[in-house]
Design an enzyme around this catalytic site. Structure first.
Site, PDB file in Angstrom:
ATOM      1  CE1 TYR A   1     -12.803  14.485  23.558  1.00 54.26           C
ATOM      2  CE2 TYR A   1     -11.035  13.022  22.867  1.00 54.26           C
ATOM      3  CZ  TYR A   1     -11.499  14.042  23.677  1.00 54.26           C
ATOM      4  OH  TYR A   1     -10.661  14.626  24.573  1.00 54.26           O
TER       5      TYR A   1
ATOM      6  CD  GLU B   1      -3.077  -0.985   0.174  1.00 53.91           C
ATOM      7  OE1 GLU B   1      -2.903  -0.222  -0.795  1.00 53.91           O
ATOM      8  OE2 GLU B   1      -4.111  -1.649   0.335  1.00 53.91           O
TER       9      GLU B   1
HETATM   10  P1  13P Z   1       0.163  -5.461   3.047  1.00 53.07           P
HETATM   11  O1  13P Z   1       0.297  -6.801   3.775  1.00 53.07           O
HETATM   12  O2  13P Z   1       0.916  -5.457   1.761  1.00 53.07           O
HETATM   13  O3  13P Z   1       0.513  -4.335   3.983  1.00 53.07           O
HETATM   14  O4  13P Z   1      -1.356  -5.297   2.675  1.00 53.07           O
HETATM   15  C1  13P Z   1      -2.311  -5.444   3.697  1.00 53.07           C
HETATM   16  C2  13P Z   1      -3.510  -4.607   3.447  1.00 53.07           C
HETATM   17  O5  13P Z   1      -4.123  -4.177   4.391  1.00 53.07           O
HETATM   18  C3  13P Z   1      -3.921  -4.331   2.076  1.00 53.07           C
HETATM   19  O6  13P Z   1      -4.918  -3.365   2.037  1.00 53.07           O
END
Ligand code: 13P
Length: 205
Positions: free
Chosen positions: A118, A73
């Site tokens: 909050y 990501e």
């Molecule tokens: P990664 O394991 O590559 O961080 O991906 C996990 C995730 O949340 C994808 O949206």
């Protein structure tokens, strides 16, 4: 090893999110700004079982320089750091209530009303939603950049949340606030809850 305090903080806060069910399996990722670049959780790692020595190290251009291979990501994390230069850390979760609510999104309509102070203070009165893109897709960056300019949190349709903070603690606090407010919104769905009015929201902001 450099940045040991930050590494330990990532492991501790990620573990706390995992232990309380905010992430499961290998879902979710975290990045933190460090001198000269970023620390990031490795791809396919579990937030509950991170090794501080194996966190991914990225340079200022998000190029992997050390540690395990980084989260897929990177494109959306990079887009938020670019759109919000005061960002010190980002938390991405597939937490249950945000994700459930994201599946009920009607484009053009706000997804979470300003129900509590909050939520408004930590997350903002109006959390933008980005349409579905496959996890890791670089096609999401324009949408993420636009959304991140509107506030610290973005909801990803059918996917989860991406929350920025000036520090990792601030990002985690806001991500937790977003998740519980999504839960409230689901609990109240179908009823007509009073929301904070424009004057109350303005005072909090
Ligand atoms: P990664 O394991 O590559 O961080 O991906 C996990 C995730 O949340 C994808 O949206």
């Amino acid at each position: 090893m450099d940045n040991m305090d930050t590494r330990d903080q990532v492991v501790a806060l990620a573990g706390s999110l995992f232990d309380r069910g905010y992430s499961v399996g290998s879902a979710g990722n975290i990045s933190v700004r460090i001198p000269g670049g970023y620390l990031m959780t490795p791809t396919n790692s579990s937030l509950g079982r991170l090794d501080p020595a194996r966190l991914s190290v990225l340079d200022e251009d998000f190029v992997h320089t050390a540690g395990d291979p980084p989260s897929k990501e990177i494109p959306m994390h990079k887009a938020v750091y670019e759109a919000r230069p005061d960002t010190g850390a980002l938390v991405h979760l597939h937490s249950t209530h945000v994700t459930a609510l994201s599946c009920l999104w009607v484009p053009g309509e706000p997804l979470i009303p300003p129900l509590t102070p909050y939520f408004v203070m930590r997350v903002g009165a109006d959390v933008p939603v980005v349409p579905y893109f496959r996890p890791g897709s670089a096609d999401v960056v324009d949408e993420i950049r636009d959304a991140a300019r509107r506030g610290p949190a973005v909801i990803l349709a059918h996917h989860g949340s991406l929350v920025a903070g000036s520090s990792l603690v601030a990002a985690v606090n806001a991500a937790e606030e977003l998740e519980v407010t999504a839960q409230l919104a689901l609990l109240l769905r179908g009823s007509q809850p009073r929301t904070l009015d424009a004057e109350q929201v303005a005072e909090l902001l």
